[in-house]
Design a protein around this motif. Structure first.
Motif, PDB file in Angstrom:
ATOM      1  N   ASN A   1      -6.970   8.560  -1.781  1.00 18.56           N
ATOM      2  CA  ASN A   1      -5.571   8.347  -2.151  1.00 18.56           C
ATOM      3  C   ASN A   1      -5.077   6.941  -1.836  1.00 18.56           C
ATOM      4  OD1 ASN A   1      -5.390  11.021  -2.971  1.00 18.56           O
ATOM      5  ND2 ASN A   1      -4.809  11.694  -0.939  1.00 18.56           N
TER       6      ASN A   1
ATOM      7  N   LEU B   1      -3.654   3.570  -3.091  1.00 12.72           N
ATOM      8  CA  LEU B   1      -2.979   2.937  -4.198  1.00 12.72           C
ATOM      9  C   LEU B   1      -2.161   1.777  -3.662  1.00 12.72           C
ATOM     10  CD1 LEU B   1      -2.087   3.220  -7.246  1.00 12.72           C
ATOM     11  CD2 LEU B   1      -0.100   4.421  -6.329  1.00 12.72           C
ATOM     12  N   GLU B   2      -2.223   0.647  -4.368  1.00 14.76           N
ATOM     13  CA  GLU B   2      -1.384  -0.493  -4.029  1.00 14.76           C
ATOM     14  C   GLU B   2      -0.564  -0.876  -5.249  1.00 14.76           C
ATOM     15  OE1 GLU B   2      -3.602  -3.136  -0.706  1.00 14.76           O
ATOM     16  OE2 GLU B   2      -4.420  -3.287  -2.737  1.00 14.76           O
TER      17      GLU B   2
ATOM     18  N   LYS C   1       0.847  -1.197   0.000  1.00 14.40           N
ATOM     19  CA  LYS C   1       0.000   0.000   0.000  1.00 14.40           C
ATOM     20  C   LYS C   1       0.883   1.248   0.000  1.00 14.40           C
ATOM     21  CE  LYS C   1      -4.166   1.745   2.146  1.00 14.40           C
ATOM     22  NZ  LYS C   1      -5.152   1.528   3.193  1.00 14.40           N
ATOM     23  N   SER C   2       0.491   2.236  -0.760  1.00 12.61           N
ATOM     24  CA  SER C   2       1.232   3.488  -0.832  1.00 12.61           C
ATOM     25  C   SER C   2       1.353   4.122   0.548  1.00 12.61           C
ATOM     26  CB  SER C   2       0.524   4.452  -1.776  1.00 12.61           C
ATOM     27  OG  SER C   2       1.061   5.747  -1.647  1.00 12.61           O
ATOM     28  N   SER C   3       2.506   4.691   0.830  1.00 20.98           N
ATOM     29  CA  SER C   3       2.692   5.393   2.104  1.00 20.98           C
ATOM     30  C   SER C   3       1.859   6.670   2.150  1.00 20.98           C
ATOM     31  CB  SER C   3       4.172   5.726   2.317  1.00 20.98           C
ATOM     32  OG  SER C   3       4.638   6.544   1.268  1.00 20.98           O
ATOM     33  N   TYR C   4       1.342   7.118   1.002  1.00 21.63           N
ATOM     34  CA  TYR C   4       0.488   8.300   0.952  1.00 21.63           C
ATOM     35  C   TYR C   4      -0.986   7.957   1.120  1.00 21.63           C
ATOM     36  CZ  TYR C   4       4.480  10.998  -0.551  1.00 21.63           C
ATOM     37  OH  TYR C   4       5.697  11.622  -0.605  1.00 21.63           O
ATOM     38  N   SER C   5      -1.324   6.678   1.148  1.00 25.31           N
ATOM     39  CA  SER C   5      -2.719   6.272   1.332  1.00 25.31           C
ATOM     40  C   SER C   5      -3.154   6.608   2.752  1.00 25.31           C
ATOM     41  CB  SER C   5      -2.882   4.776   1.083  1.00 25.31           C
ATOM     42  OG  SER C   5      -2.613   4.473  -0.259  1.00 25.31           O
TER      43      SER C   5
ATOM     44  N   VAL D   1      -0.522  -2.064 -10.581  1.00 26.15           N
ATOM     45  CA  VAL D   1      -1.066  -0.986  -9.752  1.00 26.15           C
ATOM     46  C   VAL D   1      -2.573  -1.165  -9.689  1.00 26.15           C
ATOM     47  CG1 VAL D   1      -1.252   1.522  -9.472  1.00 26.15           C
ATOM     48  CG2 VAL D   1       0.769   0.545 -10.563  1.00 26.15           C
TER      49      VAL D   1
END
Length: 66
Positions: free
Chosen positions: A19, A21-22, A9-13, A36
């Motif tokens: 927001n 995103l994986e 998982k995105s650190s920005y999720s 993605v």
């Protein structure tokens, strides 16, 4: 596409549902293909697959403009 991808998982999720995103890798050490998807939909999410080189170029571009 394989269902055995290792998804990160995105650190920005965030936990608020935005927001999300994986990224899934087919080969963890040096990925040949990067997948993605939207983490809110999980396994049902449509996926985009790009080459490892294309992903690296995208990340370099994103970091430059961050």
């Amino acid at each position: 596409m394989s269902d055995r991808l290792i998804w990160f998982k995105s650190s920005y999720s965030d936990s608020e549902g935005g927001n999300c995103l994986e990224v899934g890798l087919t080969w963890r050490e040096r990925p040949h293909t990067v997948h993605v998807r939207d983490s809110k939909l999980g396994p049902r999410s449509p996926r985009v697959a790009v080459t490892g080189g294309s992903w690296a170029a995208f990340l370099a571009y994103a970091r430059r403009d961050a």
